[in-house]
Write a protein that holds these residues in place. Structure first.
Motif, short mmCIF file in Angstrom:
data_model
loop_
_atom_site.label_atom_id
_atom_site.label_comp_id
_atom_site.label_asym_id
_atom_site.label_seq_id
_atom_site.Cartn_x
_atom_site.Cartn_y
_atom_site.Cartn_z
N UNK B 73 -41.71 43.18 110.23
CA UNK B 73 -42.75 42.35 110.82
C UNK B 73 -42.47 40.87 110.65
N UNK B 74 -41.57 40.52 109.76
CA UNK B 74 -41.13 39.13 109.64
C UNK B 74 -39.89 38.92 110.51
N UNK B 75 -39.72 37.69 110.95
CA UNK B 75 -38.47 37.34 111.63
C UNK B 75 -37.38 36.98 110.63
N UNK B 76 -37.79 36.44 109.47
CA UNK B 76 -36.84 36.08 108.41
C UNK B 76 -37.63 35.87 107.13
N UNK B 77 -36.99 36.15 106.00
CA UNK B 77 -37.56 35.85 104.68
C UNK B 77 -36.45 35.36 103.77
N UNK B 78 -36.86 34.66 102.70
CA UNK B 78 -35.91 34.27 101.65
C UNK B 78 -36.66 34.26 100.33
N UNK B 79 -36.26 35.12 99.42
CA UNK B 79 -36.94 35.32 98.14
C UNK B 79 -36.13 34.68 97.02
N UNK B 80 -36.59 33.54 96.53
CA UNK B 80 -35.88 32.78 95.50
C UNK B 80 -36.54 33.06 94.16
N UNK B 81 -35.82 33.70 93.25
CA UNK B 81 -36.38 34.02 91.94
C UNK B 81 -35.75 33.14 90.86
N UNK B 82 -36.55 32.83 89.86
CA UNK B 82 -36.08 32.00 88.74
C UNK B 82 -36.98 32.28 87.55
N UNK B 83 -36.82 31.53 86.47
CA UNK B 83 -37.68 31.69 85.28
C UNK B 83 -37.75 33.16 84.85
N UNK B 84 -36.61 33.85 84.86
CA UNK B 84 -36.61 35.28 84.53
C UNK B 84 -36.72 35.43 83.01
N UNK B 85 -37.83 36.01 82.58
CA UNK B 85 -38.18 36.13 81.17
C UNK B 85 -38.22 37.61 80.82
N UNK B 86 -37.32 38.06 79.97
CA UNK B 86 -37.20 39.49 79.65
C UNK B 86 -37.45 39.70 78.17
N UNK B 87 -38.35 40.64 77.84
CA UNK B 87 -38.66 40.98 76.46
C UNK B 87 -38.32 42.46 76.24
N UNK B 88 -37.35 42.70 75.39
CA UNK B 88 -36.94 44.09 75.15
C UNK B 88 -37.90 44.75 74.16
N UNK B 89 -38.14 46.03 74.37
CA UNK B 89 -38.84 46.81 73.37
C UNK B 89 -38.02 46.82 72.08
N UNK B 90 -38.68 46.78 70.97
CA UNK B 90 -37.99 46.87 69.68
C UNK B 90 -38.02 48.32 69.21
N UNK B 91 -36.86 48.91 69.14
CA UNK B 91 -36.76 50.30 68.71
C UNK B 91 -35.56 50.43 67.78
N UNK B 92 -35.56 51.45 66.92
CA UNK B 92 -34.43 51.61 65.99
C UNK B 92 -33.12 51.88 66.71
N UNK B 93 -33.18 52.52 67.89
CA UNK B 93 -31.95 52.91 68.58
C UNK B 93 -31.51 51.91 69.63
N UNK B 94 -32.11 50.72 69.62
CA UNK B 94 -31.74 49.74 70.62
C UNK B 94 -32.63 49.85 71.84
N UNK B 95 -32.56 48.87 72.71
CA UNK B 95 -33.54 48.80 73.80
C UNK B 95 -33.21 49.73 74.95
N UNK B 96 -34.19 50.52 75.38
CA UNK B 96 -34.10 51.31 76.60
C UNK B 96 -35.21 50.97 77.57
N UNK B 97 -35.96 49.94 77.24
CA UNK B 97 -37.05 49.49 78.11
C UNK B 97 -37.30 48.02 77.84
N UNK B 98 -37.87 47.35 78.82
CA UNK B 98 -38.12 45.91 78.69
C UNK B 98 -39.22 45.52 79.66
N UNK B 99 -39.95 44.48 79.29
CA UNK B 99 -40.93 43.87 80.17
C UNK B 99 -40.34 42.57 80.72
N UNK B 100 -40.69 42.23 81.94
CA UNK B 100 -40.17 41.02 82.53
C UNK B 100 -41.20 40.28 83.35
#
Lengths: 163, 163, 163
Positions: B73-100
């Protein structure tokens, strides 16, 4: 014993150096430092800003000349890059070359502002990076454009599906 | 002996893979590659673009269908992402999930441009990322919006203090 | 034996922590969390938003006060940062300080929108970062501006060559 047996750390360091190169391009373009921009490219680079802006530039000396003449036609510019996507060549000896796609949002003001409105560009740099004896350099750069405002020359498209 | 006793290198590698995932979303959306976008999500993902755009999408198959119908439905789009902030879950076996949280500046052009003006969105993706057997995927994505221009539907707010 | 004999991994970790600091500034400014913004700076920080916005702010307590009074004057803001360029000091003991230049595209809406048009700023944060016992902090920040729209106060220029 290597502290980086799988080359993961080296690749992160290489990636950062390439990202710094992409940033240095923007900053020096916005400062009208044509020589500093040209020094980021290989001697035999090919830079193609699109069909509406003339033939591709061949060689860093020609690029410097072009930028030294072209950039002062703006009163101000600001080149904001993001979405930097780098894919390293897979080779037995580790990466010495990489392909990159970087999103660009560029703002341009003209000397007769506001008679001529500010121009906005939403585009992508499609790059080839190579490792030289002096560090990573841009070997080829092609600008592709998703869209523009008040900057209506012919650009290369990004390759959007027509739906 | 491990070359990365504290997992610092592995976390940087994980972070880069998640960042690449966020970039791949933008690029494939802008190219109208609905299947390629859907493949970045878990099979049971939940994607919520906001109350003004209907119920949340459940599952990558439904997401692909929605994007395949909606993006053209759009003729054109451009998605510019920045400020990517990632917080890993703290687990004994290392991270397998993260919030962003990722900032988005998105530009949209409509087929009847300039009758319908370009729409601009200044927002944030709030994401949950999980490591699957095939690599990192987006499990949940909610779009929150700081503001818009010519795109006046109901969005989730970013949670700004009222002062 | 060190797993990072050249300090490369540590510098990447430091860089990520500084990048997270720059992002936290934007997110908390946009949420009007003045105390959370001030906590990102050293106690004796100096923050200079430009000659049109008064004297530089000295100290994180003064910064918090200024932001708590100033930010609510907007109805909404979104601070998109990119082109984050960090140069570490070279010291025998590893980096405990760094200089940074970060590009900013900031969007601002006023309470009486649309009577007052949205303000756009294309600028650069010029920062000094230092490592404290509590982690990396911003010691000095100066805003320089390439251009603006509907935000016509006096700013520091980015230093563009006049051609």
């Amino acid at each position: 014993m290597s502290a980086d047996p799988n080359g993961l750390l080296q690749q992160l360091v290489d990636r950062q150096q390439i990202v710094d190169l992409v940033h240095a391009y923007c900053r020096n373009v916005d400062l009208v430092n044509a020589a500093e921009v040209a020094a980021l490219f290989t001697d035999d680079c090919v830079v193609d800003y699109g069909p509406g802006l003339g033939e591709p530039t061949r060689g860093s000396a020609q690029l410097e000349d072009r930028l030294a003449r072209g950039l002062p036609r703006f009163a101000a510019t600001s080149h904001h890059v993001s979405n930097i996507d780098i894919t390293f060549d897979t080779t037995p000896d580790g990466p010495d070359a990489a392909d990159g796609v970087t999103y660009l949002y560029a703002w341009h003001r003209f000397p007769d502002h506001p008679a001529t409105p500010d121009a906005h560009l939403w585009g992508q740099y499609h790059d080839r990076f190579v490792r030289t004896a002096a560090g990573w350099r841009i070997a080829t750069r092609t600008l592709r454009v998703a869209g523009q405002e008040a900057f209506d020359v012919a650009w290369y498209p990004i390759g959007r599906r027509s739906g």
